[in-house]
Motif scaffolding. Structure first.
Motif, mmCIF file in Angstrom:
data_model
loop_
_atom_site.group_PDB
_atom_site.id
_atom_site.type_symbol
_atom_site.label_atom_id
_atom_site.label_comp_id
_atom_site.label_asym_id
_atom_site.label_seq_id
_atom_site.Cartn_x
_atom_site.Cartn_y
_atom_site.Cartn_z
ATOM 1 N N LEU A 139 0.813 -1.203 -0.144
ATOM 2 C CA LEU A 139 0.073 0.039 0.048
ATOM 3 C C LEU A 139 0.812 1.364 0.191
ATOM 4 C CD1 LEU A 139 -2.999 1.474 0.440
ATOM 5 C CD2 LEU A 139 -2.430 1.129 2.840
ATOM 6 N N TYR A 140 1.969 1.112 0.775
ATOM 7 C CA TYR A 140 2.770 2.392 0.760
ATOM 8 C C TYR A 140 3.416 2.780 -0.650
ATOM 9 C CZ TYR A 140 2.080 2.338 6.130
ATOM 10 O OH TYR A 140 1.494 2.430 7.273
ATOM 11 N N TYR A 141 3.927 1.506 -0.899
ATOM 12 C CA TYR A 141 4.442 1.654 -2.649
ATOM 13 C C TYR A 141 3.555 2.229 -3.591
ATOM 14 C CZ TYR A 141 7.355 -0.008 -6.428
ATOM 15 O OH TYR A 141 8.007 0.054 -7.392
ATOM 16 N N ILE A 142 2.384 1.639 -3.501
ATOM 17 C CA ILE A 142 1.440 2.180 -4.450
ATOM 18 C C ILE A 142 0.970 3.704 -4.182
ATOM 19 C CG2 ILE A 142 -0.939 1.906 -5.205
ATOM 20 C CD1 ILE A 142 -0.581 -1.068 -4.683
ATOM 21 N N GLN A 143 0.801 4.011 -2.875
ATOM 22 C CA GLN A 143 0.537 5.300 -2.629
ATOM 23 C C GLN A 143 1.537 6.385 -3.212
ATOM 24 O OE1 GLN A 143 -0.263 5.706 1.658
ATOM 25 N NE2 GLN A 143 -1.158 7.703 1.412
ATOM 26 N N TYR A 202 -9.452 8.936 -11.403
ATOM 27 C CA TYR A 202 -9.385 9.081 -9.974
ATOM 28 C C TYR A 202 -8.746 10.393 -9.691
ATOM 29 C CZ TYR A 202 -9.530 3.829 -9.753
ATOM 30 O OH TYR A 202 -10.134 2.721 -9.572
ATOM 31 N N SER A 203 -9.615 11.082 -8.820
ATOM 32 C CA SER A 203 -9.331 12.504 -8.054
ATOM 33 C C SER A 203 -8.096 12.124 -7.275
ATOM 34 C CB SER A 203 -10.340 13.302 -7.735
ATOM 35 O OG SER A 203 -10.917 12.544 -6.547
ATOM 36 N N SER A 204 -7.217 12.914 -6.817
ATOM 37 C CA SER A 204 -6.282 12.846 -5.616
ATOM 38 C C SER A 204 -7.176 12.453 -4.589
ATOM 39 C CB SER A 204 -5.365 14.061 -5.560
ATOM 40 O OG SER A 204 -6.145 15.184 -5.342
ATOM 41 N N ARG A 238 -6.771 9.218 -1.924
ATOM 42 C CA ARG A 238 -6.508 9.438 -0.709
ATOM 43 C C ARG A 238 -7.420 8.664 0.158
ATOM 44 N NH1 ARG A 238 -7.644 12.199 3.797
ATOM 45 N NH2 ARG A 238 -9.461 13.010 2.761
ATOM 46 N N LEU A 239 -8.686 8.807 -0.242
ATOM 47 C CA LEU A 239 -9.857 8.143 0.892
ATOM 48 C C LEU A 239 -9.598 6.780 0.574
ATOM 49 C CD1 LEU A 239 -12.923 10.389 0.162
ATOM 50 C CD2 LEU A 239 -11.297 10.337 2.320
ATOM 51 N N ARG A 271 -8.215 1.632 3.463
ATOM 52 C CA ARG A 271 -7.564 0.204 3.402
ATOM 53 C C ARG A 271 -6.541 0.247 4.627
ATOM 54 N NH1 ARG A 271 -7.490 -3.882 -0.219
ATOM 55 N NH2 ARG A 271 -5.404 -5.180 -0.208
ATOM 56 N N GLU A 272 -5.702 1.209 4.511
ATOM 57 C CA GLU A 272 -4.560 1.298 5.632
ATOM 58 C C GLU A 272 -5.290 1.002 7.064
ATOM 59 O OE1 GLU A 272 -1.081 4.228 7.169
ATOM 60 O OE2 GLU A 272 -2.169 5.055 5.898
#
Length: 469
Positions: free
Chosen positions: A190-194, A206-208, A212-213, A218-219
């Motif tokens: 998740l951190y990598y994709i983020q 996708y909007s930013s 973010r949501l 997921r986190e």
């Protein structure tokens, strides 16, 4: 020496010299993946599109492995480029069906160049790659490459370019089997994709804020699951503490011989060392005993490796937490390595860093340094505190076991004492159940009594006194 009156009934029958340990030889602290965790990790189709785009490597590769290294200056590492390259090759060979077709060591002035390589080196590598049909991907053994760097390299080499983060992520996904390991890998993913999605406009729909949501939700879910599992781990640790068995954790740089050391200390023939990096991400506990017969539990941990990005280190905290909370830590060091000093510092620095974010206290004071593979040792000078052993040749193991026993007795407050008790009384049965009985010697002046030599904790000794004195 304590003298006790005979106030218990006679205990008839044979009593074993050492009380048995009531756990299986190898215990894993986690359960198989539950349905709710499976749903969490697979149900979000929109998120899975991001995973496929940024993380999923769809096929096994035949790799050119490149080890960039700084020749001089403050960025130069004390680990040799040859050993770094060897680690890189081991990473690729850990992946099923992957292969290493060619390796290169490329000297650099700096790792900060946008294209990574100078024009001369770039051209040389490009010409070599384009002539080789057997090379399907390039693995650059560097933590995390910038997006712009990857784009430049892929344009030049006409092959996928992979960095260490992506390869380690792939290995972790292959080896994660328990709930805790899979969740930790999902969090690192998740951190990598983020981080990648913030810099790429691939998903224009996708909007930013929507991204973010999505990431935030997921986190939160993953961290809630991890918290529950850590609570379960804490219960398991408390259960082991109630069993009153000393815990000995075994840590070390990858391929230092940790599993081989555990195998010879426990005599567990089924334990087979694997020449793979991150062969397990889960805690395994192995039963053994010390020279006196005192039962202990050895905790195996994942091997350390250099240049692992911080987010990926979190994947290993599960096993390292057990090390931090152990009574004694064996730090297995491969003293045949030319980069012995670098690897030692890397392990100790990592333990110290993890200590600051955990319940562990005074971690380094619990460490026994053990220099493994001394049979391969060339002429070197080591600290006098370093115990030289060879798990393969059986050198120094008796001394290691004795040092472990002395250390365990000291840190756990156990004492070796001799107690005079009635022959065949309730006292000896209680001691076999709650202490380690080393031997029984008849009192030649009064054969109704024996001298029992035992190893006992302070709390058990107090209970013994309250019951029988």
């Amino acid at each position: 020496m304590l003298n006790l009156r005979n106030i218990g009934r006679v205990f008839k029958g044979c009593v074993p010299l050492i009380r048995p340990i009531h756990i299986s030889p190898c215990v894993q602290d986690d359960e198989p993946l539950s349905e709710n965790v499976k749903e969490l990790l697979t149900s979000d189709s929109e998120y899975n599109k991001l995973v496929d785009h940024f993380c999923h490597i769809k096929t096994a590769h035949r790799c050119l492995v490149i080890q960039p290294y700084v020749k001089w200056g403050p960025s130069k590492l004390s680990i040799s480029p040859e050993e770094q390259l060897s680690e890189a090759v081991a990473l690729i060979q850990t992946l099923p069906s992957w292969s290493v077709e060619e390796t290169l060591r490329v000297p650099l002035d700096s790792l900060d160049r946008k294209s990574l390589f100078k024009s001369g080196s770039m051209e040389k590598i490009r010409n070599m790659v384009l002539k080789r049909n057997d090379i399907s991907a390039i693995f650059i053994n560097s933590g995390t490459l910038k997006k712009a760097t990857v784009e430049i390299l892929q344009e030049n080499f006409q092959r996928p370019v992979l960095d260490k983060y992506k390869i380690v992520m792939q290995i972790l996904k292959e080896h994660a089997t328990s709930k805790h390991a899979k969740l930790q890998v999902a969090l690192a993913e998740l951190y990598y994709i983020q981080r990648k999605s913030e810099k790429e406009l691939y998903f224009k729909t996708y909007s930013s804020e929507a991204l973010r949501l999505m990431f935030q939700s997921r986190e939160k879910k993953i961290k809630e699951e991890i918290k529950q599992l850590r609570n379960q781990r804490n219960l398991l640790r408390k259960r082991r503490q109630k069993m009153d068995y000393p815990i000995i954790a075994v840590v070390g740089y990858t391929n230092s011989g940790k599993t081989s050391i555990i195998k010879v200390l426990t005599g567990e023939k089924s334990l087979q060392p694997k020449n793979q990096l991150f062969a397990t991400l889960d805690v395994t506990v192995h039963e053994g005993d010390l020279p006196s017969g005192l039962n202990v539990l050895y905790v195996d941990t994942v091997g350390f490796i250099s240049d692992i990005p911080a987010n990926l280190v979190e994947c290993f905290v599960a096993t390292l937490e057990d090390a931090l909370l152990a009574d004694v830590i064996i730090h297995v060091e491969d003293i045949s390595s030319e980069s012995y000093d670098y690897k030692r510092k890397h392990v100790l620095d990592t333990l110290e860093r993890l200590e600051k974010q955990s319940e562990g206290k005074d971690i380094l004071s619990k460490v026994i340094p053990v220099g493994n593979k001394c049979d391969l040792l060339k002429e070197k000078h080591f600290d006098q505190d370093l115990l030289l052993v060879s798990a393969q040749k059986g050198i120094g193991l008796d001394e290691l076991k004795q040092q472990l026993e002395d250390f365990v007795l000291f840190v756990t407050g156990r004492k070796k004492i001799t107690i005079r008790i009635p022959t065949g009384g309730e006292e000896i049965r209680w001691l076999y159940k709650n202490a380690t009985v080393l031997n029984e010697i008849p009192d030649q002046e009064d054969l109704q009594f024996i001298f029992a030599k035992v190893i006992i904790t302070q709390s058990s000794l107090q209970k013994f006194k309250s019951y029988f004195i």
